[in-house]
Scaffold this motif. Sequence first.
Motif, PDB file in Angstrom:
ATOM      1  N   ARG A  22      13.164  14.641  -7.881  1.00 30.96           N
ATOM      2  CA  ARG A  22      13.589  13.259  -7.702  1.00 30.96           C
ATOM      3  C   ARG A  22      14.659  13.166  -6.618  1.00 30.96           C
ATOM      4  N   ASP A  23      15.524  14.164  -6.561  1.00 34.46           N
ATOM      5  CA  ASP A  23      16.546  14.246  -5.526  1.00 34.46           C
ATOM      6  C   ASP A  23      16.377  15.578  -4.816  1.00 34.46           C
ATOM      7  N   ASP A  24      15.898  15.530  -3.566  1.00 32.79           N
ATOM      8  CA  ASP A  24      15.627  16.759  -2.828  1.00 32.79           C
ATOM      9  C   ASP A  24      16.873  17.600  -2.584  1.00 32.79           C
ATOM     10  N   ASP A  25      18.039  16.945  -2.618  1.00 35.02           N
ATOM     11  CA  ASP A  25      19.284  17.656  -2.337  1.00 35.02           C
ATOM     12  C   ASP A  25      19.999  18.137  -3.599  1.00 35.02           C
ATOM     13  N   ALA A  26      19.401  17.895  -4.743  1.00 31.47           N
ATOM     14  CA  ALA A  26      20.041  18.292  -5.999  1.00 31.47           C
ATOM     15  C   ALA A  26      20.080  19.813  -6.116  1.00 31.47           C
ATOM     16  N   THR A  27      21.145  20.323  -6.677  1.00 30.84           N
ATOM     17  CA  THR A  27      21.276  21.762  -6.895  1.00 30.84           C
ATOM     18  C   THR A  27      21.084  22.065  -8.372  1.00 30.84           C
ATOM     19  N   MET A  28      20.560  23.234  -8.656  1.00 30.48           N
ATOM     20  CA  MET A  28      20.348  23.669 -10.028  1.00 30.48           C
ATOM     21  C   MET A  28      21.100  24.974 -10.261  1.00 30.48           C
ATOM     22  N   ASP A  29      21.577  25.135 -11.475  1.00 22.47           N
ATOM     23  CA  ASP A  29      22.303  26.349 -11.823  1.00 22.47           C
ATOM     24  C   ASP A  29      22.063  26.639 -13.297  1.00 22.47           C
ATOM     25  N   ASN A  30      21.750  27.893 -13.619  1.00 20.67           N
ATOM     26  CA  ASN A  30      21.554  28.249 -15.023  1.00 20.67           C
ATOM     27  C   ASN A  30      22.476  29.383 -15.435  1.00 20.67           C
ATOM     28  N   VAL A  52      18.624  25.186 -17.843  1.00 19.37           N
ATOM     29  CA  VAL A  52      18.137  24.605 -16.592  1.00 19.37           C
ATOM     30  C   VAL A  52      17.830  23.137 -16.851  1.00 19.37           C
ATOM     31  N   SER A  53      18.310  22.254 -16.002  1.00 14.56           N
ATOM     32  CA  SER A  53      18.068  20.827 -16.173  1.00 14.56           C
ATOM     33  C   SER A  53      17.942  20.176 -14.801  1.00 14.56           C
ATOM     34  N   THR A  54      16.898  19.372 -14.612  1.00 18.47           N
ATOM     35  CA  THR A  54      16.710  18.688 -13.339  1.00 18.47           C
ATOM     36  C   THR A  54      15.803  17.484 -13.539  1.00 18.47           C
ATOM     37  N   GLU A  55      15.773  16.587 -12.566  1.00 16.29           N
ATOM     38  CA  GLU A  55      14.911  15.412 -12.613  1.00 16.29           C
ATOM     39  C   GLU A  55      13.742  15.588 -11.653  1.00 16.29           C
ATOM     40  N   ASP A  85       2.326   9.825 -11.049  1.00 17.08           N
ATOM     41  CA  ASP A  85       2.258   8.370 -10.908  1.00 17.08           C
ATOM     42  C   ASP A  85       3.610   7.757 -10.552  1.00 17.08           C
ATOM     43  N   GLY A  86       4.613   8.598 -10.290  1.00 17.11           N
ATOM     44  CA  GLY A  86       5.923   8.103  -9.893  1.00 17.11           C
ATOM     45  C   GLY A  86       6.925   7.975 -11.020  1.00 17.11           C
ATOM     46  N   THR A  87       6.521   8.289 -12.246  1.00 12.22           N
ATOM     47  CA  THR A  87       7.454   8.206 -13.372  1.00 12.22           C
ATOM     48  C   THR A  87       8.543   9.255 -13.254  1.00 12.22           C
ATOM     49  N   PRO A  88       9.819   8.861 -13.258  1.00 11.09           N
ATOM     50  CA  PRO A  88      10.891   9.861 -13.203  1.00 11.09           C
ATOM     51  C   PRO A  88      11.084  10.505 -14.575  1.00 11.09           C
ATOM     52  N   VAL A  89      11.289  11.818 -14.596  1.00  9.59           N
ATOM     53  CA  VAL A  89      11.458  12.528 -15.866  1.00  9.59           C
ATOM     54  C   VAL A  89      12.666  13.452 -15.781  1.00  9.59           C
ATOM     55  N   VAL A 129      11.453  14.369 -20.894  1.00 10.27           N
ATOM     56  CA  VAL A 129      11.553  12.980 -21.372  1.00 10.27           C
ATOM     57  C   VAL A 129      11.650  12.057 -20.161  1.00 10.27           C
ATOM     58  N   PRO A 130      11.260  10.782 -20.326  1.00  8.84           N
ATOM     59  CA  PRO A 130      11.417   9.829 -19.215  1.00  8.84           C
ATOM     60  C   PRO A 130      12.884   9.702 -18.828  1.00  8.84           C
ATOM     61  N   ALA A 131      13.144   9.661 -17.523  1.00 10.29           N
ATOM     62  CA  ALA A 131      14.513   9.510 -17.030  1.00 10.29           C
ATOM     63  C   ALA A 131      14.801   8.033 -16.765  1.00 10.29           C
ATOM     64  N   PRO A 132      16.039   7.625 -16.880  1.00  7.67           N
ATOM     65  CA  PRO A 132      16.371   6.217 -16.619  1.00  7.67           C
ATOM     66  C   PRO A 132      16.187   5.861 -15.151  1.00  7.67           C
ATOM     67  N   LYS A 133      15.914   4.619 -14.888  1.00  4.91           N
ATOM     68  CA  LYS A 133      15.798   4.138 -13.515  1.00  4.91           C
ATOM     69  C   LYS A 133      17.153   4.241 -12.825  1.00  4.91           C
ATOM     70  N   SER A 134      17.122   4.563 -11.551  1.00  5.48           N
ATOM     71  CA  SER A 134      18.362   4.675 -10.792  1.00  5.48           C
ATOM     72  C   SER A 134      18.051   4.471  -9.323  1.00  5.48           C
ATOM     73  N   SER A 135      19.066   4.693  -8.480  1.00  6.43           N
ATOM     74  CA  SER A 135      18.864   4.557  -7.036  1.00  6.43           C
ATOM     75  C   SER A 135      18.093   5.725  -6.459  1.00  6.43           C
ATOM     76  N   LEU A 136      17.894   6.768  -7.269  1.00  6.72           N
ATOM     77  CA  LEU A 136      17.118   7.912  -6.804  1.00  6.72           C
ATOM     78  C   LEU A 136      15.648   7.539  -6.739  1.00  6.72           C
ATOM     79  N   ARG A 137      14.844   8.437  -6.187  1.00  8.69           N
ATOM     80  CA  ARG A 137      13.426   8.190  -6.002  1.00  8.69           C
ATOM     81  C   ARG A 137      12.756   7.856  -7.324  1.00  8.69           C
ATOM     82  N   ASN A 138      11.951   6.784  -7.336  1.00 12.43           N
ATOM     83  CA  ASN A 138      11.220   6.385  -8.535  1.00 12.43           C
ATOM     84  C   ASN A 138       9.716   6.334  -8.279  1.00 12.43           C
ATOM     85  N   VAL A 139       9.292   6.800  -7.135  1.00 11.40           N
ATOM     86  CA  VAL A 139       7.868   6.834  -6.838  1.00 11.40           C
ATOM     87  C   VAL A 139       7.531   8.190  -6.247  1.00 11.40           C
ATOM     88  N   ALA A 140       6.285   8.617  -6.444  1.00 11.19           N
ATOM     89  CA  ALA A 140       5.839   9.876  -5.876  1.00 11.19           C
ATOM     90  C   ALA A 140       5.704   9.733  -4.373  1.00 11.19           C
TER      91      ALA A 140
END
Length: 288
Positions: free
Chosen positions: A106-114, A119-122, A127-131, A276-287
């Motif tokens: 959902r955010d190409d610039d997001a960083t992940m760390d475990n 591990v947690s990411t969006e 179909d564009g549903t954010p999760v 789980v479905p993620a809440p709507k935000s300013s981040l990408r919401n479409v594929a």
Amino acid sequence: MGPWTTTSITCLYLMASADAFSPNKALFQEKSLLFMTNIQPTPKTTQNVINLTKKQSTRSEFISATIKATTAATFSLFVTPINSKAFDGGVGGLGKVKPETGVVFRDDDATMDNSGGGVSTELIAPDGTPVLLSFDAPWPLLKSTSGIESRGLSNPEAAFVQVAPVPSGVGGEDKLPVGFFAGSVFGPKGKFGAYGAPADLKVKKTSSPASSSEPTIYTVSFTTLTPAMRESERKAFISAKIVGDGVFMLVTGSTAVRFKSQEKLLRDVAESFRVVPAPKSSLRNVAP
């Protein structure tokens, strides 16, 4: 232009050495090139080594001149940091091509760390549903351009995320057919199919979710080919969860010979998978 590595320097020397001394230089150079993916030597340094092969010289003269030609490149190895990245593709991440895992961040610039094991990411469903996707794994989270993977550095245990569209007519993650897995996780563009379709694929549903948040878990066994074209018998858990029109999967497994001794750990990782479905935000919401 990236820094030289010891592998690139050695391979450049071996290729030139093959040209000067090997009776089967074409084959030798071809094998050397297998180690030179993404190497970008400077034209000047490359030409210095190539020039060495255009004149007759003794082996000691050739080696001495080659070392001089690569001194500057070698020095950069010790003064320039190199970011560690995971290999893409194939069994254990050593494939000839980058696998298509279907992962869209959902955010190409997001960083992940475990570092804490989680591990947690969006992500974005087809179909564009954010999760929001998460799981727990004890192995390092390796930076890869093909998705999300946690892998042991000294053992074959690993877990990676695969996303695919829900097949037509399927009403839930507990009703996924064998053909769905064969075409996604084990397809020719998947992590295990880079060198041919895995053989002896067997899929068995081993647990159904006790609540709406838990995934369905399948146990799979199969035989795949390694980059050396050797057969590798493997076994894995596939945790599956449908959100939007996407099947989100966590493939957690090892070699068949190690699976039994590591089964509890692998199952714990598989059971920790949540989508789980993620809440709507300013981040990408479409594929894309």
